[in-house]
Structures are given as C-alpha cells and as structure tokens.
Design a protein around this motif. Structure first.
Motif, mmCIF file in Angstrom:
data_model
loop_
_atom_site.group_PDB
_atom_site.id
_atom_site.type_symbol
_atom_site.label_atom_id
_atom_site.label_comp_id
_atom_site.label_asym_id
_atom_site.label_seq_id
_atom_site.Cartn_x
_atom_site.Cartn_y
_atom_site.Cartn_z
ATOM 1 N N GLY A 1 -19.163 25.910 2.162
ATOM 2 C CA GLY A 1 -19.353 27.335 2.409
ATOM 3 C C GLY A 1 -18.589 27.820 3.624
ATOM 4 N N ASP A 2 -18.931 29.022 4.058
ATOM 5 C CA ASP A 2 -18.277 29.653 5.208
ATOM 6 C C ASP A 2 -19.092 29.539 6.486
ATOM 7 N N ASP A 3 -20.358 29.118 6.374
ATOM 8 C CA ASP A 3 -21.249 29.029 7.528
ATOM 9 C C ASP A 3 -21.493 27.570 7.911
ATOM 10 N N ARG A 4 -21.851 27.370 9.159
ATOM 11 C CA ARG A 4 -22.147 26.031 9.680
ATOM 12 C C ARG A 4 -23.358 25.441 8.945
ATOM 13 N N VAL A 5 -23.345 24.125 8.734
ATOM 14 C CA VAL A 5 -24.484 23.388 8.170
ATOM 15 C C VAL A 5 -25.058 22.515 9.276
ATOM 16 N N ARG A 6 -26.380 22.571 9.459
ATOM 17 C CA ARG A 6 -27.089 21.656 10.368
ATOM 18 C C ARG A 6 -28.048 20.853 9.513
ATOM 19 N N ALA A 7 -28.081 19.526 9.741
ATOM 20 C CA ALA A 7 -28.902 18.669 8.889
ATOM 21 C C ALA A 7 -29.315 17.399 9.612
ATOM 22 N N LEU A 8 -30.404 16.818 9.137
ATOM 23 C CA LEU A 8 -30.839 15.483 9.537
ATOM 24 C C LEU A 8 -30.671 14.556 8.347
ATOM 25 N N ALA A 9 -30.173 13.348 8.610
ATOM 26 C CA ALA A 9 -30.089 12.311 7.591
ATOM 27 C C ALA A 9 -31.004 11.173 8.004
ATOM 28 N N LEU A 10 -31.854 10.746 7.088
ATOM 29 C CA LEU A 10 -32.818 9.677 7.333
ATOM 30 C C LEU A 10 -32.564 8.570 6.326
ATOM 31 N N GLY A 11 -32.430 7.333 6.806
ATOM 32 C CA GLY A 11 -32.179 6.210 5.915
ATOM 33 C C GLY A 11 -33.131 5.065 6.195
ATOM 34 N N ALA A 12 -33.649 4.453 5.117
ATOM 35 C CA ALA A 12 -34.545 3.311 5.280
ATOM 36 C C ALA A 12 -34.300 2.338 4.133
ATOM 37 N N PRO A 13 -34.327 1.043 4.419
ATOM 38 C CA PRO A 13 -34.482 0.462 5.745
ATOM 39 C C PRO A 13 -33.247 0.732 6.596
ATOM 40 N N LEU A 14 -33.305 0.318 7.839
ATOM 41 C CA LEU A 14 -32.236 0.585 8.783
ATOM 42 C C LEU A 14 -30.907 -0.021 8.331
ATOM 43 N N ALA A 15 -30.927 -1.210 7.742
ATOM 44 C CA ALA A 15 -29.698 -1.886 7.303
ATOM 45 C C ALA A 15 -29.146 -1.227 6.039
ATOM 46 N N TYR A 16 -27.804 -1.117 5.946
ATOM 47 C CA TYR A 16 -27.155 -0.564 4.758
ATOM 48 C C TYR A 16 -27.013 -1.597 3.655
ATOM 49 N N GLY A 17 -26.851 -2.862 4.042
ATOM 50 C CA GLY A 17 -26.405 -3.868 3.094
ATOM 51 C C GLY A 17 -24.929 -3.625 2.845
ATOM 52 N N GLU A 18 -24.430 -4.074 1.706
ATOM 53 C CA GLU A 18 -23.030 -3.808 1.380
ATOM 54 C C GLU A 18 -22.869 -2.327 1.081
ATOM 55 N N GLN A 19 -21.804 -1.738 1.593
ATOM 56 C CA GLN A 19 -21.533 -0.323 1.368
ATOM 57 C C GLN A 19 -20.187 -0.210 0.663
ATOM 58 N N ARG A 20 -20.163 0.450 -0.480
ATOM 59 C CA ARG A 20 -18.924 0.673 -1.212
ATOM 60 C C ARG A 20 -18.424 2.075 -0.889
ATOM 61 N N LYS A 21 -17.157 2.176 -0.466
ATOM 62 C CA LYS A 21 -16.546 3.450 -0.089
ATOM 63 C C LYS A 21 -15.378 3.735 -1.017
#
Length: 164
Positions: free
Chosen positions: A96-116
């Motif tokens: 969009g044209d306006d700023r986005v403010r957000a919180l991201a919460l992830g559990a558990p803390l570890a990602y494990g393998e991450q595919r990008k």
C-alpha cells in the motif's frame, strides 16, 4: 519480569525500514518476538520462506500487509492477525501507500531448517537462496544456491534490495 521500550532496541539490517528483534532484550526462551515498520514496498523477510519447526503469527497494528502464500496473496488489515503453520511458505509485504506496523511472534524459538526462495535472473526461476553477512554485518546479500548469482542486497540506511 523484563520491560522495555521498542524504540530502545537497535534496528536490524532487514528488508523493512524498521525491524527490532525483541526476543533477547525480553529474555524469552520459547518465543521469538520481532517488531516491524514497513514503508511502501518493504517486506518482512528476505525471501519467500518457511520454518521447519516454528509457527508464526503476525499482528498488524497499523496499515495493511499482503502475504504471498501457496494459496495466493492474502491481505491482512489493521487489527487482524494471520498464522502460518510449520513448513508453510509465506512472505509479507507492504503493497500500500501507508506505513505498516506489526508484531511477529514465532514459537518455538528455534526455526529448524529454513527454506528461502527468491527469483534468480540467471536461472530465470525461483531458486533456493542463502544469506550472507558482509561488510562487518552492515550488509546482507542473498545468493542463488544453483548458480551462485546475487539475488538481493540490503544494507544499513537502505532496506530496499530486491534485485541488484
């Protein structure tokens, strides 16, 4: 108990105008917490990605975010939340044209393998990528794992960096 002001946490080099990693300052051991501010065109992540063991929830505090998903784009508006399960691919943007403010919460803390996955112009397709810190951690560069070509670069002072 730990208490902090988000503005007191250092900004990280990310594809977002502001990304403050709150996990360590708060001392959480089982929950990842990140605060974001996205200017138009900014993203929450370096790539379309998934987490092997972590589920992730985004709470959009202000603005509207659009998430790329395997089912197509999903629009998440102010006051809404979206949850991604383990292994589910996603990448959020401010389209969009306006700023986005957000919180991201992830559990558990570890990602494990991450595919990008990022678009590689050399391979002419979405390919797996690896990220590398350069210039004393002031620059993050994405490289295609198929051909080694650079697919993005982000550095302090300029968080835009989709294709060099």
């Amino acid at each position: 108990m730990n208490k902090l002001r988000i503005d007191d946490v250092e900004n990280a080099v990310q594809p977002a105008a502001v990304m403050r990693q709150l996990t360590d300052p708060l001392g959480t051991t089982d929950l990842a917490i990140n605060y974001y501010e996205l200017e138009p065109g900014d993203s929450f992540a370096f790539a379309y990605h998934n987490h092997e063991v972590q589920e992730e929830v985004f709470y959009i505090q202000e603005g509207t975010a659009t998430f790329e998903t395997e089912d197509g784009p999903i629009v998440v508006e102010e006051g809404e939340l979206i949850r991604f399960d383990r292994g589910e691919f996603q990448r959020g943007w401010n389209r969009g044209d306006d700023r986005v403010r957000a919180l991201a919460l992830g559990a558990p803390l570890a990602y494990g393998e991450q595919r990008k996955l990022r678009y590689c112009s050399n391979c002419d397709e979405q390919t797996h990528n690896r990220l590398a810190s350069e210039n004393g951690d002031t620059t993050i560069v994405a490289y295609c794992t198929n051909c080694g070509g650079q697919t993005g670069e982000w550095y302090e002072g300029s968080m835009q960096g989709e294709v060099p």
